[in-house]
Design a protein around this motif. Structure first.
Motif, PDB file in Angstrom:
ATOM      1  N   PHE A 161       0.844  -1.192   0.000  1.00 44.42           N
ATOM      2  CA  PHE A 161       0.000   0.000   0.000  1.00 44.42           C
ATOM      3  C   PHE A 161       0.878   1.239   0.000  1.00 44.42           C
ATOM      4  CE2 PHE A 161      -2.818   2.995   2.462  1.00 44.42           C
ATOM      5  CZ  PHE A 161      -3.850   3.036   1.564  1.00 44.42           C
ATOM      6  N   PRO A 162       0.879   2.025  -1.099  1.00 43.29           N
ATOM      7  CA  PRO A 162       0.098   1.954  -2.341  1.00 43.29           C
ATOM      8  C   PRO A 162       0.689   0.983  -3.354  1.00 43.29           C
ATOM      9  CG  PRO A 162       1.485   3.889  -2.372  1.00 43.29           C
ATOM     10  CD  PRO A 162       1.707   3.244  -1.030  1.00 43.29           C
ATOM     11  N   SER A 163      -0.042   0.790  -4.458  1.00 42.70           N
ATOM     12  CA  SER A 163       0.387  -0.142  -5.491  1.00 42.70           C
ATOM     13  C   SER A 163       1.567   0.444  -6.278  1.00 42.70           C
ATOM     14  CB  SER A 163      -0.779  -0.437  -6.442  1.00 42.70           C
ATOM     15  OG  SER A 163      -0.339  -1.179  -7.561  1.00 42.70           O
ATOM     16  N   GLY A 164       2.693  -0.250  -6.218  1.00 43.93           N
ATOM     17  CA  GLY A 164       3.867   0.221  -6.957  1.00 43.93           C
ATOM     18  C   GLY A 164       3.716   0.079  -8.465  1.00 43.93           C
ATOM     19  N   HIS A 165       3.050  -0.989  -8.924  1.00 44.95           N
ATOM     20  CA  HIS A 165       2.825  -1.163 -10.358  1.00 44.95           C
ATOM     21  C   HIS A 165       1.998  -0.015 -10.936  1.00 44.95           C
ATOM     22  CE1 HIS A 165       4.421  -5.195  -9.906  1.00 44.95           C
ATOM     23  NE2 HIS A 165       4.275  -5.400 -11.203  1.00 44.95           N
ATOM     24  N   THR A 166       0.947   0.367 -10.214  1.00 46.69           N
ATOM     25  CA  THR A 166       0.080   1.436 -10.704  1.00 46.69           C
ATOM     26  C   THR A 166       0.804   2.774 -10.708  1.00 46.69           C
ATOM     27  OG1 THR A 166      -1.794   0.222  -9.770  1.00 46.69           O
ATOM     28  CG2 THR A 166      -2.160   2.503 -10.413  1.00 46.69           C
ATOM     29  N   ALA A 167       1.490   3.099  -9.634  1.00 49.98           N
ATOM     30  CA  ALA A 167       2.213   4.373  -9.567  1.00 49.98           C
ATOM     31  C   ALA A 167       3.315   4.439 -10.618  1.00 49.98           C
ATOM     32  CB  ALA A 167       2.791   4.566  -8.163  1.00 49.98           C
ATOM     33  N   ASN A 168       3.991   3.326 -10.830  1.00 51.29           N
ATOM     34  CA  ASN A 168       5.055   3.314 -11.830  1.00 51.29           C
ATOM     35  C   ASN A 168       4.492   3.487 -13.240  1.00 51.29           C
ATOM     36  OD1 ASN A 168       7.992   2.620 -12.556  1.00 51.29           O
ATOM     37  ND2 ASN A 168       6.817   1.163 -13.775  1.00 51.29           N
ATOM     38  N   ALA A 169       3.344   2.860 -13.518  1.00 58.00           N
ATOM     39  CA  ALA A 169       2.728   3.030 -14.838  1.00 58.00           C
ATOM     40  C   ALA A 169       2.306   4.474 -15.073  1.00 58.00           C
ATOM     41  CB  ALA A 169       1.526   2.093 -14.969  1.00 58.00           C
ATOM     42  N   VAL A 170       1.755   5.127 -14.038  1.00 64.04           N
ATOM     43  CA  VAL A 170       1.357   6.527 -14.182  1.00 64.04           C
ATOM     44  C   VAL A 170       2.560   7.414 -14.466  1.00 64.04           C
ATOM     45  CG1 VAL A 170       0.341   8.488 -12.971  1.00 64.04           C
ATOM     46  CG2 VAL A 170      -0.696   6.235 -12.748  1.00 64.04           C
ATOM     47  N   VAL A 171       3.649   7.221 -13.746  1.00 62.05           N
ATOM     48  CA  VAL A 171       4.822   8.089 -13.886  1.00 62.05           C
ATOM     49  C   VAL A 171       5.578   7.792 -15.185  1.00 62.05           C
ATOM     50  CG1 VAL A 171       7.052   8.683 -12.877  1.00 62.05           C
ATOM     51  CG2 VAL A 171       5.039   8.449 -11.417  1.00 62.05           C
ATOM     52  N   THR A 172       5.828   6.511 -15.453  1.00 66.65           N
ATOM     53  CA  THR A 172       6.673   6.151 -16.592  1.00 66.65           C
ATOM     54  C   THR A 172       6.021   6.523 -17.921  1.00 66.65           C
ATOM     55  OG1 THR A 172       7.524   4.313 -15.288  1.00 66.65           O
ATOM     56  CG2 THR A 172       7.988   4.295 -17.646  1.00 66.65           C
ATOM     57  N   TRP A 173       4.756   6.198 -18.089  1.00 60.57           N
ATOM     58  CA  TRP A 173       4.092   6.530 -19.343  1.00 60.57           C
ATOM     59  C   TRP A 173       3.591   7.971 -19.353  1.00 60.57           C
ATOM     60  CZ3 TRP A 173       5.665   3.134 -22.505  1.00 60.57           C
ATOM     61  CH2 TRP A 173       5.815   1.809 -22.101  1.00 60.57           C
ATOM     62  N   GLY A 174       3.328   8.545 -18.180  1.00 62.40           N
ATOM     63  CA  GLY A 174       2.910   9.944 -18.135  1.00 62.40           C
ATOM     64  C   GLY A 174       4.033  10.915 -18.415  1.00 62.40           C
ATOM     65  N   ILE A 175       5.285  10.478 -18.206  1.00 61.46           N
ATOM     66  CA  ILE A 175       6.407  11.386 -18.481  1.00 61.46           C
ATOM     67  C   ILE A 175       6.525  11.680 -19.976  1.00 61.46           C
ATOM     68  CG2 ILE A 175       8.264   9.712 -18.858  1.00 61.46           C
ATOM     69  CD1 ILE A 175       8.461  12.761 -16.593  1.00 61.46           C
ATOM     70  N   LEU A 176       6.025  10.772 -20.813  1.00 65.53           N
ATOM     71  CA  LEU A 176       6.021  11.037 -22.255  1.00 65.53           C
ATOM     72  C   LEU A 176       5.080  12.189 -22.586  1.00 65.53           C
ATOM     73  CD1 LEU A 176       5.959   7.363 -23.603  1.00 65.53           C
ATOM     74  CD2 LEU A 176       7.927   8.865 -23.292  1.00 65.53           C
ATOM     75  N   ALA A 177       3.915  12.242 -21.928  1.00 63.56           N
ATOM     76  CA  ALA A 177       2.996  13.367 -22.136  1.00 63.56           C
ATOM     77  C   ALA A 177       3.556  14.648 -21.530  1.00 63.56           C
ATOM     78  CB  ALA A 177       1.639  13.042 -21.524  1.00 63.56           C
ATOM     79  N   TYR A 178       4.267  14.525 -20.420  1.00 60.35           N
ATOM     80  CA  TYR A 178       4.844  15.714 -19.781  1.00 60.35           C
ATOM     81  C   TYR A 178       5.910  16.359 -20.670  1.00 60.35           C
ATOM     82  CZ  TYR A 178       7.337  18.494 -16.289  1.00 60.35           C
ATOM     83  OH  TYR A 178       7.938  19.519 -15.609  1.00 60.35           O
ATOM     84  N   LEU A 179       6.665  15.549 -21.395  1.00 53.69           N
ATOM     85  CA  LEU A 179       7.749  16.057 -22.243  1.00 53.69           C
ATOM     86  C   LEU A 179       7.327  16.256 -23.696  1.00 53.69           C
ATOM     87  CD1 LEU A 179      10.639  13.816 -20.879  1.00 53.69           C
ATOM     88  CD2 LEU A 179      10.289  16.252 -20.428  1.00 53.69           C
ATOM     89  N   ALA A 180       6.043  16.153 -23.999  1.00 53.47           N
ATOM     90  CA  ALA A 180       5.592  16.321 -25.382  1.00 53.47           C
ATOM     91  C   ALA A 180       5.869  17.744 -25.868  1.00 53.47           C
ATOM     92  CB  ALA A 180       4.107  16.002 -25.485  1.00 53.47           C
ATOM     93  N   SER A 181       6.159  17.851 -27.177  1.00 49.41           N
ATOM     94  CA  SER A 181       6.529  19.150 -27.739  1.00 49.41           C
ATOM     95  C   SER A 181       5.330  19.990 -28.143  1.00 49.41           C
ATOM     96  CB  SER A 181       7.439  18.945 -28.957  1.00 49.41           C
ATOM     97  OG  SER A 181       8.581  18.195 -28.609  1.00 49.41           O
ATOM     98  N   THR A 182       4.231  19.368 -28.481  1.00 47.08           N
ATOM     99  CA  THR A 182       3.044  20.083 -28.933  1.00 47.08           C
ATOM    100  C   THR A 182       1.859  19.758 -28.025  1.00 47.08           C
ATOM    101  OG1 THR A 182       2.447  18.304 -30.469  1.00 47.08           O
ATOM    102  CG2 THR A 182       3.865  20.068 -31.315  1.00 47.08           C
ATOM    103  N   ALA A 183       0.847  20.635 -28.078  1.00 45.53           N
ATOM    104  CA  ALA A 183      -0.344  20.419 -27.249  1.00 45.53           C
ATOM    105  C   ALA A 183      -1.130  19.199 -27.713  1.00 45.53           C
ATOM    106  CB  ALA A 183      -1.226  21.668 -27.286  1.00 45.53           C
ATOM    107  N   ARG A 184      -1.166  18.977 -29.022  1.00 48.25           N
ATOM    108  CA  ARG A 184      -1.893  17.819 -29.542  1.00 48.25           C
ATOM    109  C   ARG A 184      -1.247  16.515 -29.089  1.00 48.25           C
ATOM    110  NH1 ARG A 184      -2.840  16.423 -35.975  1.00 48.25           N
ATOM    111  NH2 ARG A 184      -4.066  14.502 -35.645  1.00 48.25           N
ATOM    112  N   ALA A 185       0.079  16.428 -29.194  1.00 43.76           N
ATOM    113  CA  ALA A 185       0.781  15.225 -28.725  1.00 43.76           C
ATOM    114  C   ALA A 185       0.617  15.042 -27.227  1.00 43.76           C
ATOM    115  CB  ALA A 185       2.257  15.318 -29.093  1.00 43.76           C
ATOM    116  N   ARG A 186       0.572  16.137 -26.483  1.00 41.21           N
ATOM    117  CA  ARG A 186       0.394  16.023 -25.036  1.00 41.21           C
ATOM    118  C   ARG A 186      -0.975  15.452 -24.691  1.00 41.21           C
ATOM    119  NH1 ARG A 186       1.495  20.822 -24.048  1.00 41.21           N
ATOM    120  NH2 ARG A 186       3.735  20.513 -23.763  1.00 41.21           N
ATOM    121  N   ARG A 187      -2.022  15.860 -25.423  1.00 43.83           N
ATOM    122  CA  ARG A 187      -3.363  15.334 -25.145  1.00 43.83           C
ATOM    123  C   ARG A 187      -3.441  13.842 -25.449  1.00 43.83           C
ATOM    124  NH1 ARG A 187      -4.952  20.301 -27.589  1.00 43.83           N
ATOM    125  NH2 ARG A 187      -5.269  19.188 -29.556  1.00 43.83           N
ATOM    126  N   TRP A 188      -2.901  13.443 -26.615  1.00 37.96           N
ATOM    127  CA  TRP A 188      -2.972  12.021 -26.988  1.00 37.96           C
ATOM    128  C   TRP A 188      -2.151  11.157 -26.042  1.00 37.96           C
ATOM    129  CZ3 TRP A 188      -6.185   9.603 -30.157  1.00 37.96           C
ATOM    130  CH2 TRP A 188      -6.858  10.336 -31.120  1.00 37.96           C
TER     131      TRP A 188
END
Length: 337
Positions: A161-188
């Motif tokens: 508690f909390p789930s490490g798999h869930t938190a890691n998935a949010v951070v690891t794949w969310g960092i791609l949206a955080y570093l996106a160059s355009t607003a459209r890529a960030r939304r997708w």
């Protein structure tokens, strides 16, 4: 023909993206802690604390955890068990970090910056510190190790508690949206990372490795890290400048220690010497006719006689042994007895 042209254009776009940009692009913006982001961070933090309080007080959320556990989703839908065993890997820290680091490394090389890799490293460091401290501090046991039905299983030495798999998935794949160059890529990318992390969290509940409240707290923990990253952007910028300064110093030191090639010598014009300094060449003797009248070396001097008139002479150094009874050629032989 149209299909070939479209395919050619797409290939040209792909190869154009693979080319390295001549300098760091100026259109890359660094996210800042805006008022909207600060409000999201505050609401997510309140949601995080509310879940922790609901589990500590053994509220309705804990009773829901037990109901889902007794439902045993892996027995209700066994046909998707094999697929979800592989899908849950998208939440494991090692494989996902390698995949995302490879993509961000290519972006760093292409855009002449190390900010993507430094941002990923900072987010994973925050994830390990915050989620790891919460796991060890609350010590909750998982569904497979539960001891008392209806209890919250807190403070028993677990790390669920909390789930490490869930938190890691949010951070690891969310960092791609955080570093996106355009607003459209960030939304997708934001929608894709949300769906991926949601699927990973529900997969852990299906497999029976986490309570439902573990997954909710894991989503909140990962989202808090992504929302707090703009506060660490100045530190990331200083680290990037320090790395580039170190690179420049190493290059300058390498240039100083490199051997300097010798300068080519200028061609020297040769001055003609004076005629008086030239060495005297000895004059050749004139060839006279007497030189041609000399007898050949292989002929003996004196008058030549015929072979029959010559006196037989035994050559010096003959290999024949001397015989006393041998007479010279032309002498009369005496009658033998």
């Amino acid at each position: 023909m149209r299909t070939e042209r479209k395919l050619t254009r797409r290939l040209d776009r792909v190869f154009a993206r693979l080319d390295r940009e001549p300098e760091r692009p100026a259109h890359i913006d660094v996210p800042r802690m805006s008022r909207h982001r600060a409000m999201l961070f505050s609401s997510t933090l309140a949601f995080y604390l509310a879940i922790v309080w609901a589990v500590i007080t053994t509220s309705w959320l804990v009773r829901l955890d037990w109901r889902v556990m007794f439902f045993r989703p892996y027995q209700q839908w066994p046909g998707i068990h094999a697929f979800l065993d592989y899908y849950v890997v998208l939440g494991q820290r090692g494989p996902t970090a390698v995949m995302v680091a490879a993509w961000l490394g290519w972006r760093s090389w292409r855009q002449h910056t190390v900010r993507p890799l430094l941002t990923l490293a900072a987010s994973l460091l925050l994830l390990n510190i915050t989620v790891g401290a919460a796991k060890l501090g609350m010590g909750r046991l998982g569904p497979h190790y539960a001891t008392v039905i209806g209890a919250n299983e807190m403070g028993l030495g677990g790390d669920i508690f909390p789930s490490g798999h869930t938190a890691n998935a949010v951070v690891t794949w969310g960092i791609l949206a955080y570093l996106a160059s355009t607003a459209r890529a960030r939304r997708w990318l934001s929608a894709l990372s949300a769906i991926t992390s949601l699927g990973v969290g529900l997969t852990t509940v299906y497999l029976g490795t986490h309570w439902l409240s573990d997954v909710l707290l894991g989503w909140a923990a990962g989202l808090l890290i992504l929302l707090a990253l703009p506060w660490f952007e100045p530190l990331i910028s200083r680290a990037e400048n320090a790395l580039f300064a170190l690179r420049d110093r190493l290059r300058a030191r390498r240039r100083r220690t490199a051997p300097v090639p010798a300068a080519p010598l200028a061609p020297v014009a040769l001055q003609p010497l004076a005629k008086a300094a030239e060495p005297a060449v000895p004059a050749r003797e004139p060839v006279t006719s007497a030189r041609g009248s000399r007898p050949p070396v292989h002929l003996a001097p004196g008058p030549h006689t015929t072979r029959s008139e010559r006196t037989p002479v035994t050559p010096a150094g003959s290999r024949r042994p001397p015989h006393a009874d041998r007479l010279p050629r032309g002498a009369s032989q005496a009658a033998r007895p």
